[in-house]
Design an enzyme around this catalytic site. Structure first.
Site, PDB file in Angstrom:
ATOM      1  N   SER A 132       0.804  -1.219   0.000  1.00  0.00           N
ATOM      2  CA  SER A 132       0.000   0.000   0.000  1.00  0.00           C
ATOM      3  C   SER A 132       0.840   1.274   0.000  1.00  0.00           C
ATOM      4  O   SER A 132       1.023   1.903  -1.031  1.00  0.00           O
ATOM      5  CB  SER A 132      -0.946  -0.007   1.203  1.00  0.00           C
ATOM      6  OG  SER A 132      -1.799   1.103   1.180  1.00  0.00           O
ATOM      7  N   ASP A 235     -10.497  -3.561  -4.411  1.00  0.00           N
ATOM      8  CA  ASP A 235      -9.811  -2.739  -3.416  1.00  0.00           C
ATOM      9  C   ASP A 235     -10.393  -1.323  -3.454  1.00  0.00           C
ATOM     10  O   ASP A 235     -10.268  -0.622  -4.464  1.00  0.00           O
ATOM     11  CB  ASP A 235      -8.317  -2.713  -3.737  1.00  0.00           C
ATOM     12  CG  ASP A 235      -7.480  -2.040  -2.650  1.00  0.00           C
ATOM     13  OD1 ASP A 235      -8.065  -1.303  -1.830  1.00  0.00           O
ATOM     14  OD2 ASP A 235      -6.261  -2.255  -2.636  1.00  0.00           O
ATOM     15  N   HIS A 265      -8.281  -5.117   0.064  1.00  0.00           N
ATOM     16  CA  HIS A 265      -6.985  -4.433   0.180  1.00  0.00           C
ATOM     17  C   HIS A 265      -5.861  -5.312   0.736  1.00  0.00           C
ATOM     18  O   HIS A 265      -4.757  -5.331   0.189  1.00  0.00           O
ATOM     19  CB  HIS A 265      -7.172  -3.202   1.076  1.00  0.00           C
ATOM     20  CG  HIS A 265      -5.972  -2.324   1.168  1.00  0.00           C
ATOM     21  ND1 HIS A 265      -5.465  -1.626   0.086  1.00  0.00           N
ATOM     22  CD2 HIS A 265      -5.168  -2.023   2.226  1.00  0.00           C
ATOM     23  CE1 HIS A 265      -4.408  -0.930   0.472  1.00  0.00           C
ATOM     24  NE2 HIS A 265      -4.205  -1.141   1.761  1.00  0.00           N
TER      25      HIS A 265
END
Length: 300
Positions: A132, A235, A265
């Site tokens: 991320s 996501d 995610h």
């Protein structure tokens, strides 16, 4: 799993006085001191055999490196030395919660940690495992595997820029845990983790994140290092366009993109079939590039 301590020679006496946000003395914990004098909590996962490569794990926003313990232990089964630290303002590291002057601070601290490990293990290749909140891979790395690369939707970018002009310290609220994974058990683990930052994402932090994303997107055409990119199609925190952009624009000859249909995610903490596939993909990818034997030993 043994977690190594930093060399005591790198720990000044001041460490006996400094404490984590959880009030634990840093002298009792593995740590490093960054260029701003802030203490960062570190973790080390060491293989039983001589390591074939070094793997730095970069955690995502609001979380901490301890959430990658299972994945790191799998990698030690490939004779890899895995290391990580909680970024400034996260987990057991110092710094105001989720506040950073520039995302380059995160990159700088990673480079410092990598440099320390390379001095202790000269000649070993370095790989990045990023989730991320990845600004860019360390310059010395030989490859990277990335999951859920952050690229916020356009509407959120515009809103953040407007708010930053008038209310930079406004909290946008904590991350909605229900959009992290379809695995309810993993969501419950996240919700009960005391090291997760729940103070809420401030507008100023969001702006620094957006600035970092913009810099990365401008630099993508210059990327040549090998990478494996994993992305969930559902996501809601990361726009999947970011994954396609990296895949299409990077000049890397060795690049792979795998999309998990319907996944959220946290791919390494998703439904069992997704998580198993993620671990398998990482296992095979790093094995092929380090000469390790695919089929890591089970974590103890």
């Amino acid at each position: 799993m043994e977690t190594g301590l930093e060399d005591p020679s790198r720990m000044p006496e001041e460490s006996s006085l400094r404490r984590t946000p959880q009030n634990v003395p840093y002298q009792n914990l593995p740590h490093l001191i960054n260029a701003d004098g802030q203490y960062l909590f570190c973790r080390y996962w060491k293989p039983t055999a001589t390591p074939k490569a070094l793997i730095f794990v970069s955690h995502g926003a609001a979380e901490h490196c301890g959430r990658y313990d299972e994945l790191a232990r799998m990698l030690t089964g490939l004779d890899l030395l895995v290391f990580a630290h909680d970024h400034v303002g996260h987990g057991q590291s110092e710094g105001e919660r989720m506040v950073v002057s520039d995302f380059h601070v995160f990159v700088r601290d990673v480079l410092q940690h990598v440099d320390l490990m390379q001095k202790d293990h000269p000649g070993l290749p370095v790989f990045l495992l990023g989730h991320s909140m990845v600004s860019r891979p360390p310059g010395a790395s030989q490859g990277a595997w990335l999951s859920s690369v952050l690229r916020p939707p356009t509407t959120e970018i515009l809103a953040a820029k407007v708010l930053n002009l008038v209310l930079p310290n406004l909290s946008l609220g904590p991350i909605d845990s229900s959009v992290l994974s379809r695995n309810k058990a993993e969501v419950d683990v996240y919700n009960s983790d005391p090291l997760i930052c729940r103070a809420g994402l401030k507008v100023c932090f969001g702006i620094q994140l957006l600035n970092a994303v913009a810099r990365v997107e401008r630099a993508v055409p210059k990327v040549t290092l090998p990478f494996l990119l994993l992305q969930g199609s559902a996501d809601r925190l990361c726009d999947t366009k970011g994954a396609y952009l990296l895949m299409e624009s990077a000049k890397s000859q060795d690049k792979t993109l795998k999309i998990y249909e319907g996944a959220y995610h946290m791919l390494h903490r998703e439904l069992p079939e997704v998580t198993s596939s993620v671990i398998h993909e990482i296992n095979m990818w790093v094995s092929q590039r380090t000469g390790a034997v695919a089929g890591a030993r089970s974590p103890p």
